[in-house]
Design a protein around this motif. Sequence first.
Motif, PDB file in Angstrom:
ATOM      1  N   ASP A 167       0.804  -1.231   0.000  1.00 49.71           N
ATOM      2  CA  ASP A 167       0.000   0.000   0.000  1.00 49.71           C
ATOM      3  C   ASP A 167       0.832   1.274   0.000  1.00 49.71           C
ATOM      4  O   ASP A 167       0.398   2.296  -0.537  1.00 49.71           O
ATOM      5  CB  ASP A 167      -0.928   0.013   1.210  1.00 49.71           C
ATOM      6  N   PHE A 168       2.029   1.235   0.595  1.00 49.57           N
ATOM      7  CA  PHE A 168       2.791   2.471   0.773  1.00 49.57           C
ATOM      8  C   PHE A 168       4.120   2.476   0.042  1.00 49.57           C
ATOM      9  O   PHE A 168       4.896   3.411   0.177  1.00 49.57           O
ATOM     10  CB  PHE A 168       2.996   2.728   2.270  1.00 49.57           C
ATOM     11  N   GLY A 169       4.381   1.437  -0.747  1.00 53.20           N
ATOM     12  CA  GLY A 169       5.577   1.413  -1.579  1.00 53.20           C
ATOM     13  C   GLY A 169       6.650   0.483  -1.045  1.00 53.20           C
ATOM     14  O   GLY A 169       6.750   0.237   0.159  1.00 53.20           O
ATOM     15  N   ALA A 170       7.454  -0.028  -1.968  1.00 53.40           N
ATOM     16  CA  ALA A 170       8.514  -0.972  -1.611  1.00 53.40           C
ATOM     17  C   ALA A 170       9.445  -0.363  -0.570  1.00 53.40           C
ATOM     18  O   ALA A 170       9.914   0.773  -0.714  1.00 53.40           O
ATOM     19  CB  ALA A 170       9.299  -1.366  -2.856  1.00 53.40           C
ATOM     20  N   GLY A 171       9.701  -1.122   0.467  1.00 52.58           N
ATOM     21  CA  GLY A 171      10.583  -0.672   1.537  1.00 52.58           C
ATOM     22  C   GLY A 171       9.866  -0.054   2.710  1.00 52.58           C
ATOM     23  O   GLY A 171      10.461   0.147   3.774  1.00 52.58           O
ATOM     24  N   ALA A 172       8.570   0.270   2.556  1.00 52.32           N
ATOM     25  CA  ALA A 172       7.826   0.899   3.657  1.00 52.32           C
ATOM     26  C   ALA A 172       7.791  -0.021   4.880  1.00 52.32           C
ATOM     27  O   ALA A 172       7.909   0.429   6.023  1.00 52.32           O
ATOM     28  CB  ALA A 172       6.416   1.248   3.217  1.00 52.32           C
ATOM     29  N   GLY A 173       7.636  -1.319   4.652  1.00 54.89           N
ATOM     30  CA  GLY A 173       7.549  -2.254   5.767  1.00 54.89           C
ATOM     31  C   GLY A 173       8.778  -2.286   6.638  1.00 54.89           C
ATOM     32  O   GLY A 173       8.692  -2.597   7.835  1.00 54.89           O
ATOM     33  N   ASP A 174       9.943  -1.960   6.056  1.00 49.66           N
ATOM     34  CA  ASP A 174      11.188  -1.956   6.824  1.00 49.66           C
ATOM     35  C   ASP A 174      11.240  -0.809   7.828  1.00 49.66           C
ATOM     36  O   ASP A 174      12.151  -0.757   8.663  1.00 49.66           O
ATOM     37  CB  ASP A 174      12.391  -1.839   5.883  1.00 49.66           C
ATOM     38  N   ARG A 175      10.288   0.103   7.750  1.00 50.92           N
ATOM     39  CA  ARG A 175      10.258   1.258   8.651  1.00 50.92           C
ATOM     40  C   ARG A 175       9.232   1.074   9.770  1.00 50.92           C
ATOM     41  O   ARG A 175       8.918   2.015  10.495  1.00 50.92           O
ATOM     42  CB  ARG A 175       9.916   2.526   7.881  1.00 50.92           C
ATOM     43  N   VAL A 176       8.716  -0.149   9.920  1.00 44.84           N
ATOM     44  CA  VAL A 176       7.641  -0.423  10.876  1.00 44.84           C
ATOM     45  C   VAL A 176       8.139  -1.368  11.963  1.00 44.84           C
ATOM     46  O   VAL A 176       8.728  -2.408  11.665  1.00 44.84           O
ATOM     47  CB  VAL A 176       6.417  -1.035  10.172  1.00 44.84           C
ATOM     48  N   ARG A 177       7.882  -1.011  13.197  1.00 41.15           N
ATOM     49  CA  ARG A 177       8.235  -1.846  14.344  1.00 41.15           C
ATOM     50  C   ARG A 177       6.964  -2.341  15.015  1.00 41.15           C
ATOM     51  O   ARG A 177       6.019  -1.570  15.221  1.00 41.15           O
ATOM     52  CB  ARG A 177       9.077  -1.044  15.336  1.00 41.15           C
ATOM     53  N   LEU A 178       6.928  -3.621  15.354  1.00 43.47           N
ATOM     54  CA  LEU A 178       5.801  -4.206  16.082  1.00 43.47           C
ATOM     55  C   LEU A 178       6.085  -4.164  17.573  1.00 43.47           C
ATOM     56  O   LEU A 178       7.215  -4.392  18.006  1.00 43.47           O
ATOM     57  CB  LEU A 178       5.572  -5.660  15.664  1.00 43.47           C
TER      58      LEU A 178
ATOM     59  N   ILE B  71       6.864   7.488   5.033  1.00 39.80           N
ATOM     60  CA  ILE B  71       7.388   6.243   5.593  1.00 39.80           C
ATOM     61  C   ILE B  71       8.675   5.843   4.883  1.00 39.80           C
ATOM     62  O   ILE B  71       9.687   5.524   5.518  1.00 39.80           O
ATOM     63  CB  ILE B  71       6.350   5.106   5.487  1.00 39.80           C
ATOM     64  N   ARG B  72       8.662   5.851   3.561  1.00 35.89           N
ATOM     65  CA  ARG B  72       9.816   5.357   2.797  1.00 35.89           C
ATOM     66  C   ARG B  72      11.061   6.205   3.012  1.00 35.89           C
ATOM     67  O   ARG B  72      12.189   5.719   2.870  1.00 35.89           O
ATOM     68  CB  ARG B  72       9.478   5.290   1.306  1.00 35.89           C
ATOM     69  N   ALA B  73      10.877   7.482   3.388  1.00 32.43           N
ATOM     70  CA  ALA B  73      12.025   8.368   3.614  1.00 32.43           C
ATOM     71  C   ALA B  73      12.662   8.179   4.984  1.00 32.43           C
ATOM     72  O   ALA B  73      13.768   8.671   5.230  1.00 32.43           O
ATOM     73  CB  ALA B  73      11.585   9.828   3.452  1.00 32.43           C
ATOM     74  N   ALA B  74      11.989   7.468   5.868  1.00 38.48           N
ATOM     75  CA  ALA B  74      12.478   7.299   7.238  1.00 38.48           C
ATOM     76  C   ALA B  74      13.576   6.241   7.296  1.00 38.48           C
ATOM     77  O   ALA B  74      13.675   5.379   6.424  1.00 38.48           O
ATOM     78  CB  ALA B  74      11.323   6.904   8.157  1.00 38.48           C
ATOM     79  N   PRO B  75      14.415   6.269   8.330  1.00 39.94           N
ATOM     80  CA  PRO B  75      15.416   5.205   8.505  1.00 39.94           C
ATOM     81  C   PRO B  75      14.737   3.868   8.769  1.00 39.94           C
ATOM     82  O   PRO B  75      13.627   3.812   9.298  1.00 39.94           O
ATOM     83  CB  PRO B  75      16.194   5.670   9.752  1.00 39.94           C
TER      84      PRO B  75
END
Length: 330
Positions: free
Chosen positions: A268-279, A308-312
């Motif tokens: 939904d938010f673009g490739a790599g967005a998931g790498d910026r998410v912490r559970l 999101i994608r711009a974040a570390p």
Amino acid sequence: MPKTRLPPSVIVALLLWWAPPSMAERFDAVLIADRDCPATVSTKRDANPGGIRLVPGQPYQVVGSNKSVATHYELHIDSANPTQRWVEVACGRLVDTSTETGSGESAAAARPSSMDGQFVLAVSWQPAFCEGRPGVAECRSQTEKRLDARQFSLHGLWPQPIGMEYCNVDARDRENSRSGRWRQLPKVELSAAVRDDLQQQMPGFVSDLHRYEWVKHGTCYGTDADTYFAQSLALLAQLNGSDVQRLFENNIGKRLRAEEIRAAFDRDFGAGAGDRVRLVCDSDGLISELRIGLRGTIDEDSSLGPLIRAAPKRSVRCRGGWVDRAGSGR
């Protein structure tokens, strides 16, 4: 032997000579950082314990300047040791926080309507939150028909880095905040529209979570409270209209892996967005929260994906857990 009395002019000159640099000019303002500047302990030396640097877009409390025509501002930075630091005036722009500006406008009118920097959007899965807190007001009234039983709820929007908290907040309000006496915190001035939306999207509103979030995090955001919460809610709305929300709703009572959640962010938010998410998971293995890294300019029209994608990248922390349903038990 008679005492020597100095002339008043000499006494004044001596006082000015001995006065610390910050006494040259006092401010009722914050500095909105424009550059990644070092925050040193002196205007004369490069000593910077802790390697403190300004984060572009973040506000900092201004204590004073080194002279009437300033080359440096003195800042109070809670996360630094020592807390008093100096930066060059070119590192940012001043925003007046006094009751009235020079033109008679309110301080709120002088604040920016958008923020540029780094943030964490923290969203809760309310049923998991309520499992361990059945007695709090927002949990006593939760049912499967309520919105927060099937979509994400707003916890907060947190300016970064960690420690960017309680900007220009007095000691009493800090203590009340940290001690859980949120009802004693100042009333948050909100428009009717934002207040109504916040009551729906932040269940903890009934427990004064909004007061706590504003005092701790919102005061460092650089806008007034209405803008801060309106922009937070706009980001939340995009998340709740995404595959991520549908993934959680379709798996209530089931277990989700971190890889599945991150893949939904990518879709939904673009490739790599998931790498910026912490559970965040609780001790019972329930997914209680997502903490989503953001970087860029936030306003009410901002698109969540690019932020999101711009974040570390962020470590996933929890590798997966149960999507709790409203009520006791999974």
